[in-house]
Structure formats: C-alpha cells, structure tokens
Scaffold this active site. Structure first.
Site, PDB file in Angstrom:
ATOM      1  N   GLU A 183      -0.312  -9.471  -0.261  1.00  0.00           N
ATOM      2  CA  GLU A 183      -1.718  -9.807   0.014  1.00  0.00           C
ATOM      3  C   GLU A 183      -2.490 -10.009  -1.302  1.00  0.00           C
ATOM      4  O   GLU A 183      -3.349 -10.881  -1.399  1.00  0.00           O
ATOM      5  CB  GLU A 183      -2.367  -8.720   0.876  1.00  0.00           C
ATOM      6  N   ALA A 219       0.851  -1.197   0.000  1.00  0.00           N
ATOM      7  CA  ALA A 219       0.000   0.000   0.000  1.00  0.00           C
ATOM      8  C   ALA A 219       0.884   1.244   0.000  1.00  0.00           C
ATOM      9  O   ALA A 219       2.029   1.203   0.452  1.00  0.00           O
ATOM     10  CB  ALA A 219      -0.875   0.003   1.247  1.00  0.00           C
ATOM     11  N   GLU A 235       4.140  -4.889   7.660  1.00  0.00           N
ATOM     12  CA  GLU A 235       3.287  -3.853   8.254  1.00  0.00           C
ATOM     13  C   GLU A 235       3.625  -3.602   9.715  1.00  0.00           C
ATOM     14  O   GLU A 235       3.544  -2.474  10.199  1.00  0.00           O
ATOM     15  CB  GLU A 235       1.806  -4.247   8.117  1.00  0.00           C
ATOM     16  N   GLY A 256       0.648  -5.098   1.081  1.00  0.00           N
ATOM     17  CA  GLY A 256      -0.503  -5.259   0.203  1.00  0.00           C
ATOM     18  C   GLY A 256      -0.148  -5.964  -1.102  1.00  0.00           C
ATOM     19  O   GLY A 256      -1.012  -6.622  -1.703  1.00  0.00           O
TER      20      GLY A 256
HETATM   21  C1  3H9 Z   1       0.518  -2.082   3.539  1.00  0.00           C
HETATM   22  O1  3H9 Z   1       0.793  -2.643   2.532  1.00  0.00           O
HETATM   23  C2  3H9 Z   1      -0.838  -2.161   4.218  1.00  0.00           C
HETATM   24  C3  3H9 Z   1      -1.716  -3.243   3.698  1.00  0.00           C
HETATM   25  O2  3H9 Z   1      -1.530  -4.417   4.439  1.00  0.00           O
HETATM   26  C4  3H9 Z   1      -3.181  -2.931   3.930  1.00  0.00           C
HETATM   27  C5  3H9 Z   1      -3.807  -1.755   3.395  1.00  0.00           C
HETATM   28  C6  3H9 Z   1      -5.287  -1.645   3.648  1.00  0.00           C
HETATM   29  N1  3H9 Z   1       4.486   3.601   0.207  1.00  0.00           N
HETATM   30  O3  3H9 Z   1      13.219   2.327   0.241  1.00  0.00           O
HETATM   31  P1  3H9 Z   1      13.549   3.016  -1.016  1.00  0.00           P
HETATM   32  C7  3H9 Z   1       9.063   5.145  -1.537  1.00  0.00           C
HETATM   33  S1  3H9 Z   1       1.629  -1.063   4.346  1.00  0.00           S
HETATM   34  C8  3H9 Z   1       4.879   4.812  -0.215  1.00  0.00           C
HETATM   35  O4  3H9 Z   1      14.586   4.083  -0.993  1.00  0.00           O
HETATM   36  P2  3H9 Z   1      14.598   0.553  -2.084  1.00  0.00           P
HETATM   37  C9  3H9 Z   1      10.132   5.666  -0.597  1.00  0.00           C
HETATM   38  O5  3H9 Z   1       9.620   6.608   0.298  1.00  0.00           O
HETATM   39  C10 3H9 Z   1       3.061  -1.067   3.302  1.00  0.00           C
HETATM   40  N2  3H9 Z   1       6.137   5.086  -0.622  1.00  0.00           N
HETATM   41  O6  3H9 Z   1      13.907   1.982  -2.199  1.00  0.00           O
HETATM   42  C11 3H9 Z   1      11.101   6.271  -1.592  1.00  0.00           C
HETATM   43  O7  3H9 Z   1      10.577   7.513  -1.983  1.00  0.00           O
HETATM   44  P3  3H9 Z   1      11.542   8.717  -2.400  1.00  0.00           P
HETATM   45  C12 3H9 Z   1       3.844  -2.285   3.511  1.00  0.00           C
HETATM   46  C13 3H9 Z   1       7.012   4.080  -0.600  1.00  0.00           C
HETATM   47  O8  3H9 Z   1      14.749   0.088  -3.473  1.00  0.00           O
HETATM   48  C14 3H9 Z   1      11.033   5.333  -2.786  1.00  0.00           C
HETATM   49  O9  3H9 Z   1       9.784   4.656  -2.661  1.00  0.00           O
HETATM   50  N3  3H9 Z   1       5.070  -2.186   2.736  1.00  0.00           N
HETATM   51  C15 3H9 Z   1       6.660   2.793  -0.175  1.00  0.00           C
HETATM   52  O10 3H9 Z   1      15.782   0.628  -1.196  1.00  0.00           O
HETATM   53  C16 3H9 Z   1      12.139   4.312  -2.835  1.00  0.00           C
HETATM   54  O11 3H9 Z   1      12.183   3.630  -1.583  1.00  0.00           O
HETATM   55  C17 3H9 Z   1       6.227  -1.764   3.271  1.00  0.00           C
HETATM   56  O12 3H9 Z   1       6.326  -1.501   4.441  1.00  0.00           O
HETATM   57  C18 3H9 Z   1       5.323   2.567   0.235  1.00  0.00           C
HETATM   58  N4  3H9 Z   1       4.892   1.357   0.638  1.00  0.00           N
HETATM   59  O13 3H9 Z   1      13.535  -0.363  -1.314  1.00  0.00           O
HETATM   60  C19 3H9 Z   1       7.369  -1.703   2.313  1.00  0.00           C
HETATM   61  N5  3H9 Z   1       7.748   1.993  -0.257  1.00  0.00           N
HETATM   62  O14 3H9 Z   1      12.269   8.269  -3.637  1.00  0.00           O
HETATM   63  C20 3H9 Z   1       8.135  -0.437   2.515  1.00  0.00           C
HETATM   64  C21 3H9 Z   1       8.744   2.764  -0.730  1.00  0.00           C
HETATM   65  O15 3H9 Z   1      10.619   9.846  -2.604  1.00  0.00           O
HETATM   66  N6  3H9 Z   1       9.150  -0.224   1.497  1.00  0.00           N
HETATM   67  N7  3H9 Z   1       8.310   4.019  -0.951  1.00  0.00           N
HETATM   68  O16 3H9 Z   1      12.457   8.910  -1.229  1.00  0.00           O
HETATM   69  C22 3H9 Z   1      10.317  -0.882   1.460  1.00  0.00           C
HETATM   70  O17 3H9 Z   1      10.586  -1.769   2.228  1.00  0.00           O
HETATM   71  C23 3H9 Z   1      11.313  -0.449   0.433  1.00  0.00           C
HETATM   72  O18 3H9 Z   1      11.012   0.858   0.030  1.00  0.00           O
HETATM   73  C24 3H9 Z   1      11.368  -1.338  -0.840  1.00  0.00           C
HETATM   74  C25 3H9 Z   1      12.294  -0.650  -1.894  1.00  0.00           C
HETATM   75  C26 3H9 Z   1      11.966  -2.694  -0.462  1.00  0.00           C
HETATM   76  C27 3H9 Z   1      10.014  -1.516  -1.449  1.00  0.00           C
END
Ligand code: 3H9
Length: 697
Positions: free
Chosen positions: A95, A51, A115, A92
């Site tokens: 999911e 998400a 999450e 998500g």
């Molecule tokens: C969820 O899914 C809830 C659901 O269960 C239910 C809903 C009802 N959202 O980390 P990076 C941005 S909760 C928004 O440097 P990498 C990040 O801010 C979510 N933005 O890259 C950055 O922006 P900027 C559960 C996001 O390659 C850019 O993307 N998921 C999100 O080192 C690059 O990020 C997580 O908790 C996001 N979800 O790593 C996963 N994710 O360029 C969280 C990233 O402006 N994310 N951004 O600074 C991660 O673990 C890592 O970002 C990922 C990529 C592995 C994906």
C-alpha cells in the site's frame, strides 16, 4: 534525492513505533529543499511484510503514528516517490508502494495484499488505489486471493512500472534523478475492466458477493472487501478511504479475524521447541547441527509412498522408492507421471521440469539402493510386526548417520526404534493423504529421538513446505487421536437416530469442507476398522454397524458405497448421497442394542462433535503429547479442514468460553457415560475464570 530504507527486522513490519520513525524521515526529506525525489527500499532481503499484526490486538495508543499517516505524508507531498522493491512487498508495504508515483521491482520479488487471509482488508488505501490503477475486477481478484504474486505477473497486471534485472536501487536512483512527474493514483477514476462499462458496476458487485462464502461462514472479510471496492468505484477518493477505514475497524475486532490471526502466529510458533537450541528454533535449516538431506528413500509404493516420493521430488531431493510388488510399482509410476503431467497442464511446471522431477524418483526392488540415503521414510502396511521388521532391515542397510522415519498414523515409534541400533535417529513423519498436496506433517518424537534428529525433521518440514507439528508418541498422535473421539460421537448420534447426512450437513454448515461420515468414507471404512483393532477397540462399539458395512464391502468412496452411496454421474463419484439402507441398518442395530432414539438439535450435534475434540485436545496437552493449544489448532486447520475462521478446536473453546464447554461436557458425561470424563486441565481452566482461556493455560 533521498533513499529511505525500511529496516525493521525481521520483516520490516510497519509497526506504530516504526511508522513514527519512518514518518519523521519522510517529513525530513520533504522539508529539505535539496531533496527532489524520495526512493523507498527495504533491508533484510525484503521490502516489507506490511503492518505489524501484533498492533491490531491493542487499542490505538493516543498519538500513535500508523501506516495511514505515513501514506498520507507521501500522498500530500509534491515531490515524486519511487518504490524500489526487492523481495516481498505485502499488505501495508504494498500500500505504501501504491502511494508512490513509480513502482519498480526485481524479478524475484513478490507482491500481494494478503489481509484477507487474516480476516481483514487492505486498510491503508489499498482498496481505493488498486481499482483506480488496474480496474475493480482485477483488483478484487488480486485482493480476494491475497496471494504473493510474482513480479512478472504483477507487471502484466499494471501494478508495477518496470522489472529491473540488475540493481533495483541504482535504477530507482537514476529514475529519481530524472525528476519524474507526480502520478498520484488517487487522482485517477476507478474503472471496472477494459471491456466493461461503468454502468455494469452494480452487476459486477452483486456477482462478487455471490461468489464468496456467506458472511457467517468464513466470508465476513470478503464481503466487506467487496463493499470497499464498491466505494472506490462510486465515491471520491477521500470518501472511499474513510469507508475503507470504517470497514477495516469492524474487521479488526471480528471473531473471524482474531481466529485467523491466531492461526498465523500459531503457525510461526510450531518449530519453537523447548530443548532445541535458539538457532535451530528460528532457522532450523541453517543450523549446523541439522543433517543435510541430499537423498531420500521411501519403502512402499502405495498411495502414501508415491505421495511422499512426489513431495521430496518437488523439493528437488532425489528419492528411491523400494517395493517388491511389481503391480504396486507400475501403479505408482503412473501416479507419479500423471501428477507431473497434470502440473504441466495447469501451467505450474514446464515439460522439462516435469521430466526432471519424474527422473528424480527411482523405483527399485533392491533395498541396497537405500544404503546412502540421508533419510528413509517407511510407508508399509499399518501393522506393528511388519513395521518392526522393516526398521530392523533398514538399520542393517542404511548408512549409520541416516535417519529412519515411519509414516505410521497411529503406531508406537519406540517399538520401531527398539528394532534398530540407532533409536536416536528414529522418528515419525506422519504425512496426510495425498502427501504431495496436504500441508500437514506430524513429527513424532520417540523416547530416544535426539535433538539433532528433531531439528532436522523441522528443516525437512520447511524444505517440503509443510506445516510441521511436533507430537508425542501416543496412539494416533495428535490429529487421529482426536478424530477418533469426533467420529465416535458422530457414530453415536447415528445410533441414536440422527442420519449421517444430517450430522455431516451440520458440520459443513459450521465450516468443515466435509462431515465426519464423508471423511470416514474417504479414508476407507476398512482402514477405520483396522485402526480400531490396533487400538483394541474393535467390537467395543454399542452396535456392529461398522463391521457389517465392511463385511458388505461398503468400504467407502473407493467402493462407491460406505456410509453414503456414490454415483459416477454425481460430482465425479465423490459426492456423498444419503443411503436409506445405511440409515435402516443403524436403526435396526440400535434397536437390537437397546439404544433409545433421541431427537437432537443441530446445536447438540455441533457441541458433541466439537467438544469431543476439545476434551481430547485438553487431555493431549495435559499428557504432553501436544506442546501448545496452537499446535493442535494447526493440526486441525491444515490436516482435517477445521474452518480457520474458528481458529481450530482449542481456539474455538476459548471463543465459546471454556467454562461453558466444560459444563456441557459434564452434562454429556452424566447422560452418555465415562467416555465424556472431562480432562483435569479443562476443569482447572474452567474454574480459573468465568471465561477461561486454554490458550493461556
Ligand atoms: C496489513 O498490512 C494491514 C494494512 O492493510 C492496513 C493497516 C491499517 N506482523 O513468516 P516468517 C513475524 S496486515 C508482525 O517465519 P518468512 C513472524 O511472526 C499485514 N509480525 O518468515 C515471525 O516472527 P518470529 C499483511 C510478522 O521469511 C517473523 O516475522 N501482511 C509479520 O517465512 C518471521 O516470519 C501479511 O499478512 C507481520 N506482518 O516469511 C504478511 N510478518 O520470528 C504476513 C511476519 O517471532 N507475513 N512476522 O516467529 C508473511 O507472509 C511472512 O511472514 C513473510 C516472511 C512472507 C513476510
């Protein structure tokens, strides 16, 4: 057959806006009679990061399409769906894959429901489907850890159907052509574990609640997650999903989740430094202007030097460690070997990998071996004169384009740069003990440090998998400068009659892994006194308790006695034990110094320590030593164990209300003296709103 590619750069986040498009594409495929199966895949090198976390800060707009709607459409369709995963599938994103009938992935893929790290729970059916797929016990473990798990392990767990060595999309397409049967996870009965009968469910749930931190101390989301899994075991799917949604909504608005989401975004801001060009900001490692680090050097084979060497070796960079003291080198060799063998024992490295990493660290007493290093980090004794000599010597030996860094935790980088003919290539790289474990790295910018040097430093941070925070060149930089004030208050409280054990207990109850006195014991009281001398503050305390303890060789944990005593039989000699000798020493010296004993509440203890951090943090922002409040928060969360569910000291100030913090600091100033003079920034923010925000100052 229809391929739907998740494509919402950079991480294919399933934002409301993107879900609306996705929903349309899915419904179009469902409505098209020529489409017999649907394959989901991802662009941009990953499946989906889940998400869009930014969406959680806003109320759900009327008519918004969410992941839940997308997943419901997949679930209700009679057509089979296949998730073809290459790269990460998180939150998500996973999911959505769980709502599909088949899940296949490439070996490099990593899957997870992270999450919990944001103070949330999987809120799009994950808590209900996973226990039905792999059993409640394994599902709970998977979701409570929240890690991104390698595909091979995910296959073992039974979440994936297949790992595809070749092209995962091609394989999914051929699978789709076979028109595989529907396999809705929602139709399965949840189990506990293969060897555990369903009657054991209440016991398993009760055990799980006992194993996670208390609700009011970092465990809020974990307890809700366990509740959701309990619902998966006890309720029909539709009821379980409704329970999950209610629990998710509670968490989204919780203080802990807001704080953890702040930490998540603050971390991603760190390398965005004004003045560094855009490409360097986003991808410092890819910019042409950053220097490649093919060989590193370390001066000094002490604890710090060996830790830094291990860190580079772990990232595949060969490193030469220079030290003329044979005894230190022998000890360092043992530390390095021991570290890699430990990793083999833990199954993190193979024998072969451990051997290779060990081989990539060379010890020598010959400084000339540093000549072709791209970066040399000095980790010698914390003395300005010694450091200057080392820099002058390095300048004469290391190739002109090589970077010279100091691992000093306090001293002036400009003075070291002045000893060289390349001040633009000199900077601070402040690692934290043990350097190979602690995730924090302070990058210290000197007056002459160039943009290229800084960009390279951020690339190094990324390569070493550290949280790299930029700091100005001021005594103690960000972390230690603030900790001096924190420890100052702890010490003052002890002088006023509060025992070190009580001060520590209060801070542990707030969420720190250890209190300020145990922390001082861990870093060494002799080191603390030495730093006070460097700062010109030794002997300026109200009492000389610290000096006396050092004289008595009560140097801290390493001497089995400091502010506390230690016993090998208790917690392997690492557990602080209250010592009445120290308490009496404080009482006796306080009496001599005319310090009146006071009875304080736990709240005052907490406020004095935390507000000392906040006030100093505000000064550092005002002085430009720290770029952003979030940078300070990252320093404290990753370097000093500040509880992440409180977001770091500056976030905590907002949580309490800056106006309230400011008022209390004014009271402390009136009661305790000028060390509590509030920063002008704090005063300004406090005056600007009723509940001012440092984050937006
Ligand atoms: C969820 O899914 C809830 C659901 O269960 C239910 C809903 C009802 N959202 O980390 P990076 C941005 S909760 C928004 O440097 P990498 C990040 O801010 C979510 N933005 O890259 C950055 O922006 P900027 C559960 C996001 O390659 C850019 O993307 N998921 C999100 O080192 C690059 O990020 C997580 O908790 C996001 N979800 O790593 C996963 N994710 O360029 C969280 C990233 O402006 N994310 N951004 O600074 C991660 O673990 C890592 O970002 C990922 C990529 C592995 C994906």
């Amino acid at each position: 057959m229809r391929v739907i590619t998740l494509d919402n750069p950079p991480v294919n986040a399933l934002s409301f806006a993107y879900c609306a498009k996705l929903y349309e594409a899915i419904e179009a495929a469902h409505a098209d009679d020529s489409v017999e199966a649907i394959v989901f895949t991802g662009a941009n090198g990953l499946f989906s990061g889940g998400a869009d976390v930014n969406d959680f800060n806003n109320e759900l707009p009327a008519g918004a399409v969410t992941i839940r709607d997308v997943i419901r459409a997949v679930e209700l369709s009679i057509k089979p769906h296949i998730a073809a995963i290459d790269g990460v599938a998180l939150g998500g994103g996973l999911e959505l894959a769980l709502a599909c009938d088949y899940r296949i992935a490439t070996p490099r893929s990593k899957l997870g429901l992270p999450e919990i790290k944001l103070g949330l729970l999987p809120g799009a059916g994950g808590t209900q489907r996973l226990p039905r797929l792999i059993g409640a016990r394994a599902a709970l473990e998977f979701m409570l850890k929240g890690s991104a798990v390698p595909a091979a392990r995910v296959l073992e767990l039974g979440i994936l159907d297949e790992i595809v060595d070749g092209n995962v999309l091609e394989r999914a397409i051929s699978l789709a052509k076979e028109i595989p049967p529907k396999r809705r996870i929602s139709a399965l009965e949840a189990t506990i574990a293969p060897d555990v009968p369903m009657q054991a469910a209440p016991f398993v749930v009760a055990q799980a609640h006992k194993m996670v931190p208390p609700e009011d101390n970092g465990g809020f989301a974990a307890h809700k997650l366990i509740d959701a899994v309990q619902a998966a075991v006890e309720l029909p799917f539709a009821f379980g999903v409704a329970r999950e949604a209610r629990l998710f909504d509670e968490l989204v608005h919780s203080k802990a989740s807001l704080a953890l989401r702040h930490v998540f975004f603050a971390e991603r801001e760190l390398s965005k430094v004004p003045g560094l060009e855009a490409t360097q900001q986003c991808h410092p490692e890819r910019s042409r202007r950053t220097l490649a680090i093919a060989k590193a050097g370390v001066v000094g084979a002490g604890t710090m030097g060996s830790g830094i060497a291990i860190t580079f070796a772990q990232s595949g960079v060969p490193v030469v460690v220079v030290d003329t003291n044979e005894e230190a080198v022998d000890k360092a060799r043992q530390t390095v070997m021991g570290m890699f063998m430990y990793q083999v024992q833990k199954g993190r490295l193979t024998q072969e990998e451990a051997w290779q990493r060990g081989q990539s660290i060379t010890f020598t007493d010959d400084w000339r071996e540093l000549a072709d290093a791209d970066l040399v980090v000095e980790a010698v004794f914390e003395d300005p004169e010694v450091k200057r000599e080392v820099f002058a010597k390095l300048d004469g030996i290391v190739k002109p384009e090589g970077l010279l860094a100091s691992n000093t935790s306090t001293l002036d980088i400009d003075a070291m740069a002045a000893a060289t003919g390349r001040p633009q290539k000199v900077l601070g790289l402040h690692f934290f003990v043990p350097a190979n474990i602690m995730p924090l790295l302070e990058i210290v910018r000197g007056r002459a440090t160039s943009a290229q040097t800084l960009a390279t430093a951020f690339a190094i941070g990324k390569m070493l998998k550290k949280k790299a925070v930029l700091s100005g060149n001021a005594f103690g930089f960000i972390g230690n400068r603030m900790v001096f004030d924190y420890v100052r208050e702890a010490f003052a409280l002890a002088e006023e009659g509060t025992t070190p054990a009580r001060v520590d207990a209060v801070m542990k109850a707030f969420g720190f892994p250890m209190g300020p006195f145990a922390m001082s014991d861990l870093s060494g009281l002799d080191i603390g006194l030495h730093v006070q001398k460097l700062q010109g503050k030794a002997g300026q305390g109200r009492t000389n308790v610290l000096e006396q303890l050092v004289e008595q060789k009560r140097l801290g944990q390493k001497a089995m006695a400091g502010f506390f005593k230690y016993d090998k039989a208790v917690g392997k000699g690492r557990e602080p034990i209250a010592d009445s000798v120290v308490e009496q020493l404080f009482a006796q010296e306080a009496c001599k110094a005319g310090i009146a004993s006071r009875v304080v509440t736990d709240r005052e203890i907490r406020e004095r320590l935390l507000y000392a951090l906040i006030n100093r943090g505000a000064y550092l922002l005002e002085e430009g030593v720290a770029l952003r409040p979030g940078d300070i928060d990252i320093v404290f969360v990753y370097g000093y164990g500040f509880p992440p569910h409180h977001g770091g000291p500056m976030w905590y100030a907002d949580e309490v209300g800056v106006a309230r913090v400011y008022e209390r600091i004014r009271e402390f100033e009136a009661t305790f003296g000028p060390q509590w003079k509030p920063s002008a920034l704090l005063a300004r923010v406090a005056a600007s709103h009723d509940v001012g925000s440092l984050a937006h100052a």
